[in-house]
Each structure stands twice: as structure tokens, then as C-alpha cells.
Design an enzyme around this catalytic site. Structure first.
Site, PDB file in Angstrom:
ATOM      1  N   THR A 212       1.030  -1.188   0.094  1.00 29.56           N
ATOM      2  CA  THR A 212      -0.134   0.060   0.104  1.00 29.56           C
ATOM      3  C   THR A 212       0.786   1.148  -0.101  1.00 29.56           C
ATOM      4  OG1 THR A 212      -1.492  -1.426   1.595  1.00 29.56           O
ATOM      5  CG2 THR A 212      -2.131   1.014   1.103  1.00 29.56           C
ATOM      6  N   ARG A 240     -12.741  -8.815  -3.509  1.00 28.65           N
ATOM      7  CA  ARG A 240     -12.198  -8.627  -2.037  1.00 28.65           C
ATOM      8  C   ARG A 240     -11.949  -7.148  -1.921  1.00 28.65           C
ATOM      9  NH1 ARG A 240      -7.034  -6.752  -0.101  1.00 28.65           N
ATOM     10  NH2 ARG A 240      -6.831  -7.551   2.044  1.00 28.65           N
ATOM     11  N   GLY A 242      -9.962  -4.713   0.843  1.00 28.45           N
ATOM     12  CA  GLY A 242      -8.973  -4.642   2.413  1.00 28.45           C
ATOM     13  C   GLY A 242      -9.588  -3.386   3.187  1.00 28.45           C
ATOM     14  N   ASP A 243      -8.438  -3.152   3.895  1.00 26.46           N
ATOM     15  CA  ASP A 243      -8.732  -1.779   4.692  1.00 26.46           C
ATOM     16  C   ASP A 243      -8.637  -0.548   4.345  1.00 26.46           C
ATOM     17  OD1 ASP A 243      -5.755  -2.738   4.683  1.00 26.46           O
ATOM     18  OD2 ASP A 243      -5.496  -1.120   6.301  1.00 26.46           O
ATOM     19  N   THR A 263      -0.911  -0.077   6.415  1.00 28.06           N
ATOM     20  CA  THR A 263      -0.382  -0.872   5.383  1.00 28.06           C
ATOM     21  C   THR A 263      -0.326  -2.275   5.902  1.00 28.06           C
ATOM     22  OG1 THR A 263       1.468  -1.637   3.733  1.00 28.06           O
ATOM     23  CG2 THR A 263       2.028  -0.128   5.604  1.00 28.06           C
ATOM     24  N   GLY A 264      -0.563  -3.415   5.367  1.00 24.80           N
ATOM     25  CA  GLY A 264      -0.475  -4.784   5.819  1.00 24.80           C
ATOM     26  C   GLY A 264      -1.737  -5.537   5.500  1.00 24.80           C
ATOM     27  N   GLY A 266      -5.057  -6.571   5.401  1.00 22.83           N
ATOM     28  CA  GLY A 266      -6.209  -5.610   5.629  1.00 22.83           C
ATOM     29  C   GLY A 266      -7.281  -6.293   6.435  1.00 22.83           C
TER      30      GLY A 266
END
Length: 346
Positions: A212, A240, A242-243, A263-264, A266
Site C-alpha cells: 500500500t 475482495r 481490504g482496509d 499498510t499490511g 487488511g
């Protein structure tokens, strides 16, 4: 008669004073209220180690991080807003094939590039986000447009692209986002599916799925803002999300506390509402930005099983860069023009 004249004179004086006060307040509204301003960025967290990154590639990342953060810093230095600094900085990272956002977005299982992004204004708590777009060149620009020019917070897929077209944003052929790096990542992850147990325990492979870019900033007017942009997860399916486009999970900004970009992995950032959790710990428990960030990333997120990191700046211009992975691309610049660039854990 004298009493009437005295009363009239008093009213005139009061009205004059109030008018002068309003004029004075109006003339200073757009003036900087503090000398401090700060900006911080990230380009993803994961298995970023000296032994898996060549010197040439390391220099490429350093140069791009420096280029991006200096764009935002110049905006802040010249009296620009934190929102503008965040948006413009992220577009530089989105235009680079080095990062999993915009041009360098990873591929879905079906072989597409899908983008998510969000931005938030710490002064008003207004926010904008987009998810699952395939033709918007700079998703962060779309997130800003959604925040300011629509009644909604999040738009997705075809609807988001229709809105982007109506707003005159730059649309491109989906082939623009295809990179050899992202294709190889998809092939590697798909091959790993043949041995699910080996894949599950392969941390390097897990980390290679994610990535990200993000930015958080404090301007001279005391306003915070943050934004995040991503290509999502390699080999993701079924639309899908993510965050990154979820306010409170991957992005959050509040003038009372801090501005954060995550970042990571999600799914875990969503479950832990990581960005908002850090702000809440500061607001309700009185923790510092560093204390709250460390607690959430190294304890709460890790206990859930998640990995990744955050970059943040608080209302006083203090930075936080916490991650529980082997590295995170990151950079900071303060009002003195002091630049820091980091990649590895130490």
C-alpha cells in the site's frame, strides 16, 4: 434627553467595536496559526530486508520516496493544506511501478488490477473512498472528489468509475497498470496454492501479497489529513476489499488526535479498526501517539494474527512509524526540512 443621547452613543460604540472585532477575525482566518508542519509517508510493509533488495533497487525506492515527500513538503511549506499535500504526494507514489498502488497494482486471481483508496479531513471528519476501480489512473484523486463532490463516503466498481468520468478524472486502459513484477507475484502465489501448508507458513510469500502507499500531514493551520491507496492483495477473489478504503481501519484523521495511514494484511486491520483505535487510545486514555501506535501494532494487531504497520502524525507534528514486519518503506519531513528515509527494521 441627555440619557437618550448617552445610550445612543454607547450603542454606537459597542456596534463599532464588534464590527472591528469581526473584521479582525476575518482578516486572520486564512493566516497560519503555527509554524510547525509535518509530513510522513509509507510505501508498504513486509519482507523488506537488505538481503532481498539489491542496492540498485534500494536506491530507486529511496529516490521515489524522497521525490514524493518533497512534493507534499513544498505544498505545506508554501502555506498549502494538509489535504492537498496528502493527495499530491500519493499521486507520485501511484504513478510509480515500484509500489502496490496505481501503476504498480498487483493482480487479482482473474488477472485484473483493482484499486482502492481513501482520504480524510481531520478538521471536518469528512472522508471519501473508492473500491474496485480498474480504469482510474489515480484513485486518490477519485477519493478526494467523492469526499468533496458527492453526498457519499464510498463508491465502488462501475459506479465509482462513472462518477470519475463525470468529474473529468484521468481514465486509462486497464493495460496501463500491468507490470512484470506484479505478474510474477501472481504466478508465485498461484503456484504456492498447490502446497497450502507450505504457503501458510511462508512469511515472505504472505508479505509479498500485500502492499500500500499512504501519507499523513499536519499543515500550518493546525489541520490534519491522511490518505491511503492500494492495489489490494495478490490473487484476491470475489471482489475482495481490504482496509485501505475503509475509514477507521486503513485511514483516519482527527484534529483532536492524529492522522494515520495503514499498510499490511487488511482483514486484520479491519477487524481491529486499527487507525481509529490508535486515535481513540489517545483521546480517551491519554496515550501519546507513539504509545498508542506501539500498543496497537505490536500487541493488539499481533494478537489477532495480523502483520503490517502504520505511519502517523499527531496534532503537534510528532511522528510515529510502527510495524511488526521485517521492514516498511517510509519517510518523514518536518518544518525544518529534515528528511528521514527508512526501509528496514533497524
Amino acid at each position: 434627553m441627555k440619557k437618550t443621547a448617552l445610550l445612543l452613543l454607547t450603542l454606537i460604540l459597542v456596534y463599532t467595536c464588534k464590527s472591528e472585532q469581526k473584521t479582525s477575525l476575518k482578516s486572520t482566518t486564512n493566516q497560519p496559526i503555527k509554524a510547525t508542519f509535518s509530513i510522513i509517508i509509507h510505501g508498504g510493509a513486509g519482507s523488506i530486508r537488505p538481503d532481498n533488495l539489491s542496492k540498485e533497487k534500494e536506491i530507486e525506492y529511496q529516490q521515489k520516496l524522497e521525490e514524493a515527500i518533497k512534493v507534499g513538503h513544498d505544498i505545506l511549506k508554501n502555506g498549502g493544506t494538509s489535504l492537498d499535500a496528502v493527495q499530491k504526494t500519493i499521486t507520485i507514489l501511484e504513478d510509480s511501478p515500484l509500489f502496490n498502488a496505481g501503476k504498480g497494482a498487483v493482480f487479482t486471481h482473474e488477472g485484473h488490477n483493482e484499486h482502492d483508496a481513501s482520504i480524510m479531513d481531520g478538521k471536518t471528519l469528512n472522508a471519501g473512498a473508492s473500491a474496485g476501480t480498474k480504469t482510474v489512473k489515480n484513485p486518490i484523486n477519485l477519493a478526494r472528489a467523492i469526499m468533496e463532490k458527492s453526498p457519499h463516503v464510498m463508491l465502488s466498481g462501475k459506479g465509482a468509475e462513472t462518477f470519475a468520468k463525470e468529474q473529468g478524472l484521468n481514465l486509462v486502459d486497464p493495460k496501463y497498470f500491468s507490470t512484470e513484477k506484479a505478474l510474477k507475484s501472481l504466478e508465485r502465489v498461484k503456484a504456492s496454492e498447490k502446497n497450502k501448508m507450505a504457503s501458510f507458513f511462508n512469511t515472505d510469500l504472505q508479505d509479498s501479497k500485500f502492499g500500500t502507499v499512504g501519507c499523513a500531514a499536519l499543515d500550518k493551520y493546525g489541520n490534519l489529513a491522511s490518505g491511503t491507496s492500494t492495489g489490494g492483495m495478490t490473487n484476491k477473489r470475489w471482489g475482495r476489499i481490504g482496509d485501505s478504503p475503509i475509514i477507521g481501519a486503513g485511514t483516519y484523521a482527527n484534529n483532536n488526535t492524529c492522522a494515520i495511514s495503514c499498510t499490511g494484511w487488511g482483514e486484520f486491520f479491519i477487524r481491529g479498526m486499527v487507525a481509529h483505535d490508535i486515535s481513540t487510545l489517545m483521546a480517551y486514555k491519554g496515550l501519546s501517539l507513539k504509545e498508542a501506535s506501539r500498543l496497537v501494532i505490536h500487541k493488539k494487531l499481533k494478537d489477532l494474527g495480523g502483520n503490517g504497520g502504520i505511519i502517523a502524525v499527531d496534532k503537534n507534528g510528532n511522528f510515529a512509524m510502527e510495524f511488526n514486519t521485517q521492514g516498511m518503506f517510509r519517510a518523514t519531513m518536518n518544518h525544518k526540512g529534515e528528511l528521514y528515509i527508512g526501509m528496514f527494521k533497524n
